[in-house]
Design an enzyme around this catalytic site. Structure first.
Site, mmCIF file in Angstrom:
data_model
loop_
_atom_site.group_PDB
_atom_site.id
_atom_site.type_symbol
_atom_site.label_atom_id
_atom_site.label_comp_id
_atom_site.label_asym_id
_atom_site.label_seq_id
_atom_site.Cartn_x
_atom_site.Cartn_y
_atom_site.Cartn_z
ATOM 1 N N ARG A 181 47.469 47.165 43.391
ATOM 2 C CA ARG A 181 47.175 46.416 42.162
ATOM 3 C C ARG A 181 47.671 47.151 40.925
ATOM 4 N NH1 ARG A 181 41.154 44.428 41.294
ATOM 5 N NH2 ARG A 181 40.931 46.563 40.561
ATOM 6 N N LYS A 190 45.377 44.611 34.912
ATOM 7 C CA LYS A 190 44.187 45.374 34.514
ATOM 8 C C LYS A 190 44.641 46.252 33.352
ATOM 9 C CE LYS A 190 40.193 47.487 36.724
ATOM 10 N NZ LYS A 190 39.276 46.348 36.679
HETATM 11 C C1 LIG Z 1 38.474 45.461 37.323
HETATM 12 C C2 LIG Z 1 38.205 44.036 37.024
HETATM 13 C C3 LIG Z 1 37.506 43.211 37.927
HETATM 14 C C4 LIG Z 1 36.874 43.703 39.198
HETATM 15 O O1 LIG Z 1 37.800 44.118 40.138
HETATM 16 P P1 LIG Z 1 37.351 45.023 41.354
HETATM 17 O O2 LIG Z 1 38.607 45.308 42.067
HETATM 18 O O3 LIG Z 1 36.413 44.225 42.166
HETATM 19 O O4 LIG Z 1 36.702 46.229 40.792
HETATM 20 C C5 LIG Z 1 37.368 41.872 37.594
HETATM 21 N N1 LIG Z 1 37.868 41.376 36.451
HETATM 22 C C6 LIG Z 1 38.526 42.149 35.557
HETATM 23 C C7 LIG Z 1 39.047 41.528 34.328
HETATM 24 C C8 LIG Z 1 38.715 43.502 35.813
HETATM 25 O O5 LIG Z 1 39.355 44.256 34.908
#
Ligand SMILES: *Cc1c(COP(=O)(O)O)cnc(C)c1O
Length: 330
Positions: A75, A176
């Site tokens: 990711r 992210k």
């Molecule tokens: C990090 C994040 C999540 C959760 O992702 P995980 O992989 O489950 O920790 C969900 N939404 C957003 C916008 C994020 O930045």
């Protein structure tokens, strides 16, 4: 240590790799005190930054396991591409995360705590003229933080539904990146002040997407309803893990669009929860929409939410067989 606010304690050692010209250099473990960053660095002006968040768990058998390291590495590469940052090789990031855990091993808390790991990739080229092109240099580093629960799991959250303003832009839904968090900040602060909301659930034009930092699930008995992966939201590793476990436990998983009207109508009969590495699976007790408060179920944490959360944590801590190869033992 883990009783301090989430993320406020940072471990002494971090792993760092510099990208210059065309490659990431060998990574080093260094003191977590400062970064070599020019005031003209690309990231500080043009926002070239992305990150990851994952956890290492100390099992009751004493073994420390990193949860779904490969997925998080994958990711980060997706986010890097969207931010026009250099592609961080999965093997490099994997080694850097492992080294960071090993270097701070005594700081890994006992359950329910965990060591939160935060890989970060930023553009470092010192050139304020590079507004319209990617940074030629970058820095990849991994810091660690011993954490407890992000949300107190014995209480339910109040979630305000935002249908007017978006969480992100179409090109960054799956990134992210701090830019998305910055966009949600003012909206979340206003919802906290006006409605006492803990989080904002973004549902532009009535299409339920996610909150600023976690995915959204509706649980109706043995049926879980959540938005199908598309470009509009961050595909959580926790979401994927919970759905995989749920299917195995006999739940029906319905991945489809959900509208705000359906959410409000079904709230009294169902459970709702937020999923994420930090949140794990946090129960929602109240929705606020246009100033109107709607109680979810009876307002207390629901049984399915608790069961799914505990099962996921049992896999993370090595208390249940890991049939999927999700954990990396240190
Ligand atoms: C990090 C994040 C999540 C959760 O992702 P995980 O992989 O489950 O920790 C969900 N939404 C957003 C916008 C994020 O930045």
């Amino acid at each position: 240590m883990a009783t301090k606010p989430f993320g406020s304690v940072i471990c002494d050692r971090m792993s760092v790799s510099v990208f210059d010209a065309d490659r990431f250099n060998d990574h080093d473990l260094v003191a977590t005190d400062s970064l070599p960053l020019h005031p003209a660095a690309h990231v500080l002006h043009y926002g070239s930054a992305c990150f990851e968040g994952l956890k290492a768990h100390r099992g009751s058998d004493g073994v420390i396991r990193i949860f779904r390291l490969d997925r998080h590495a994958e990711r980060l590469r997706i986010s890097a591409e969207l931010l026009c940052l250099p592609d961080p090789p999965a093997e490099l990031l994997t080694e850097m995360v492992r080294d960071t855990v090993t270097a701070n091993i005594d700081d890994v808390p006992r359950p329910p705590g965990a060591l939160y790991l935060r890989p970060v990739l930023i553009g470092t080229e010192a050139n304020i003229g590079a507004a319209a092109r990617p940074s030629r240099t970058a820095l990849l580093y991994v810091i660690a933080s011993p954490v407890g629960d992000y949300f107190d799991s014995s209480r339910t959250l109040t979630v305000a539904i935002e249908t007017g303003l978006p969480r992100t832009t179409p090109q960054f839904g799956q990134a992210k990146t701090g830019a998305n968090y910055a966009m949600a900040l003012g909206i979340t602060r206003r919802a906290a002040e006006a409605d006492g909301a803990d989080q904002v659930l973004f549902a532009p034009n009535g299409d339920v997407q996610e909150t600023g930092a976690s995915n959204f699930l509706m649980i109706d008995g043995n049926r879980i309803v959540t938005k199908a992966p598309d470009g509009s939201f961050l595909h959580g590793v926790t979401r994927d893990s919970l759905l995989t476990i749920a299917r195995e436990q006999g739940y029906d998983v319905e991945e489809r669009d959900v509208g705000v009207a359906e959410l409000l109508a079904r709230a009294p009969q169902v459970e709702m929860a937020l999923s994420g590495t930090a949140a794990v699976l946090a129960p929602v007790g109240t929705l606020v929409h246009d100033g109107r408060r709607v109680t979810v179920g009876d307002g207390s944490p629901g049984p399915n939410t608790g069961k799914l959360r505990e099962t996921l944590q049992a896999v993370q801590r090595g208390e249940m067989p890991d049939r999927w190869g999700w954990t990396t033992a240190i």
